[in-house]
Design an enzyme around this catalytic site. Structure first.
Site, PDB file in Angstrom:
ATOM      1  N   GLY A 149       0.807  -1.212   0.000  1.00 23.07           N
ATOM      2  CA  GLY A 149       0.000   0.000   0.000  1.00 23.07           C
ATOM      3  C   GLY A 149       0.839   1.260   0.000  1.00 23.07           C
ATOM      4  N   GLY A 150       0.154   2.406   0.030  1.00 25.76           N
ATOM      5  CA  GLY A 150       0.853   3.685  -0.041  1.00 25.76           C
ATOM      6  C   GLY A 150       1.820   3.894   1.104  1.00 25.76           C
ATOM      7  N   ILE A 151       1.393   3.600   2.328  1.00 24.94           N
ATOM      8  CA  ILE A 151       2.293   3.714   3.476  1.00 24.94           C
ATOM      9  C   ILE A 151       3.294   2.570   3.472  1.00 24.94           C
ATOM     10  CG2 ILE A 151       2.440   3.673   6.001  1.00 24.94           C
ATOM     11  CD1 ILE A 151      -0.403   4.872   6.039  1.00 24.94           C
TER      12      ILE A 151
ATOM     13  N   SER B 247      -2.789   1.495  11.035  1.00 17.72           N
ATOM     14  CA  SER B 247      -4.095   1.547  10.377  1.00 17.72           C
ATOM     15  C   SER B 247      -5.075   2.420  11.145  1.00 17.72           C
ATOM     16  CB  SER B 247      -4.676   0.135  10.261  1.00 17.72           C
ATOM     17  OG  SER B 247      -3.748  -0.756   9.675  1.00 17.72           O
ATOM     18  N   ASN B 248      -5.896   3.169  10.408  1.00 14.56           N
ATOM     19  CA  ASN B 248      -6.888   4.050  11.013  1.00 14.56           C
ATOM     20  C   ASN B 248      -8.290   3.440  10.997  1.00 14.56           C
ATOM     21  OD1 ASN B 248      -5.802   6.482  12.062  1.00 14.56           O
ATOM     22  ND2 ASN B 248      -5.205   7.067   9.999  1.00 14.56           N
TER      23      ASN B 248
ATOM     24  N   ASP C 152       1.308  12.959  14.331  1.00 11.39           N
ATOM     25  CA  ASP C 152       0.821  14.177  14.976  1.00 11.39           C
ATOM     26  C   ASP C 152       1.979  14.973  15.581  1.00 11.39           C
ATOM     27  OD1 ASP C 152      -1.784  13.311  14.395  1.00 11.39           O
ATOM     28  OD2 ASP C 152      -1.866  12.151  16.251  1.00 11.39           O
TER      29      ASP C 152
ATOM     30  N   ARG D 153       3.955  16.540  12.670  1.00 16.64           N
ATOM     31  CA  ARG D 153       3.259  17.721  12.153  1.00 16.64           C
ATOM     32  C   ARG D 153       3.392  18.910  13.094  1.00 16.64           C
ATOM     33  NH1 ARG D 153      -1.909  14.174  10.191  1.00 16.64           N
ATOM     34  NH2 ARG D 153      -1.377  14.049   7.952  1.00 16.64           N
TER      35      ARG D 153
ATOM     36  N   HIS E  76      -5.763  10.061  18.064  1.00 20.00           N
ATOM     37  CA  HIS E  76      -5.157  10.256  16.745  1.00 20.00           C
ATOM     38  C   HIS E  76      -6.202  10.663  15.709  1.00 20.00           C
ATOM     39  CE1 HIS E  76      -2.174   9.878  13.648  1.00 20.00           C
ATOM     40  NE2 HIS E  76      -2.761   8.848  13.060  1.00 20.00           N
TER      41      HIS E  76
END
Length: 377
Positions: free
Chosen positions: A23-25, A145-146, A182, A185, A215
């Site tokens: 996947g992207g991540i 994963s979210n 987080d 950022r 999160h």
């Protein structure tokens, strides 16, 4: 095909399993690990002489391609490809660290809650596989994963409920939600706004901003009051920074116009976490000091570690919380509850109650999912 053959993982090897590596991540994270982990080996104080990346994805064609591509990179970190066709068991067997970026990514207009049902099912299945294939008394599980706020409770409670051998393993001290993005950022955005305000940062320095809570959205509490970086923020600037950290994911989703979410920055944040655990398991360091989203009570409903008993009343009994931790090879060994005590009045009286209220709902959602799921056989 040489890249698809799983090499023998000997006792002198450290194995890292990446679940969702196509996947992207997963691709970006795997690239960073393949390219950079060699430097951890050079510092190792133990007998480990090799690091292996076991890459798993449900898309067999994609993961074979990613693994072949990575295998051409000139570092001594070996890689192997795994998919349901060959079984996840070969990927997880002897793994010391399992990193999980697997799941459906967020799209425009989609909240983290919208992702829950699909990703909770994926996390439950992966948790079952980890319980069946890994040494639960040793393995570290890092959940990317979210929605993390709900999926870490799914992972922990699913394993403890459905796998009796887990009850005395201490695995709940070694399952952690990765909220590092987080923090990344907050550091980045604070430095930017200081430069815009005419303050010149020290060369090659970045602010250290604690970020606690959860999160997603207002469960994220960036503690700019505890930053070690010179700042003269006015109230409007502070509100802007807080909101940008809390909703930074939306910023990326919108910029990608429906074609992705925060993958590159999340891979960078994930790498910063994984490299700490590699360093710990290689013996380069004795403990990790970092912020992760973890359960505050163990399998027997006792505080997970010293400091958790002091934190629980400060967060109104929320069962999971992202907080600075001390982590050893046995898992969480100390919870830095004093981070909450050091909050300023605005953070404590305005941000924390909103965070805890929403976080409890997220946690309950994860626990209810597990309660409604049939027991694994």
């Amino acid at each position: 095909m040489p890249h698809s053959v799983t090499p023998s993982i000997e006792q002198d090897s450290l194995k890292i399993a990446i679940l969702g590596a196509a996947g992207g991540i997963g691709q970006s994270l795997s690239l960073l690990l393949k390219a950079q982990l060699q430097y951890q080996l050079k510092e190792s104080n133990r007998s480990v002489t090799h690091i292996h990346l076991a890459l798993y994805d449900v898309n067999q064609e994609a993961i074979n391609g990613v693994t072949a591509d990575l295998s051409h990179i000139d570092t001594p970190i070996s890689v192997s490809s795994h998919s349901p066709a060959g079984g996840i068991e070969n990927c997880l067997h002897n793994a010391s660290i399992v990193v999980i970026p697997a799941g459906v990514p967020r799209k425009p207009g989609m909240t983290r809650d919208d992702l829950f049902n699909v990703n909770a099912g994926i996390i439950s299945q992966l948790g079952d596989s980890i319980a069946e294939c890994c040494d639960l008394s040793k393995v570290f599980v890092l959940v990317i994963s979210n929605p993390v706020n709900s999926l870490v409770p799914v992972m922990v409670s699913n394993i403890l409920k459905n796998h009796p051998q887990s009850r005395n393993s201490g695995i709940e001290r070694r399952i952690m939600g990765v909220t590092k993005l987080d923090i990344v950022r907050a550091s980045t955005f604070l430095r930017e706004i200081n430069i815009e305000s005419g303050l010149t940062p020290r060369v090659n320095s970045m602010p250290d901003v604690p970020v606690i809570g959860g999160h997603s959205g207002e469960t994220i509490i960036p503690l700019f009051s505890q930053s070690n970086f010179l700042s003269r923020l006015n109230e409007d600037q502070l509100k802007y920074l807080i909101h940008r950290v809390q909703y930074g994911g939306d910023e990326v989703v919108k910029a990608k116009n429906g074609k992705g979410s925060a993958t590159l920055s999340m891979a960078h944040a994930g790498y910063k976490c994984v490299v700490q655990f590699v360093s710990l398991l290689l013996g380069n360091i004795d403990q990790i000091h970092g912020t992760y989203y973890v359960p505050l009570k163990d399998a027997n409903n006792f505080p997970i570690a010293p400091g958790a008993d002091q934190l629980l009343p400060l967060v109104d009994g929320a069962g999971y919380f992202a907080i600075p931790l001390t982590i050893t090879t046995k898992g969480v060994s100390y919870v830095d509850y004093d981070t909450v005590n050091r909050m300023n009045d605005m953070e404590r009286n305005e941000m924390l109650p909103v965070c805890v209220s929403q976080l409890k709902k997220n946690i309950d959602k994860g626990l209810e999912f597990v309660a409604s799921r049939s027991v694994s056989t």
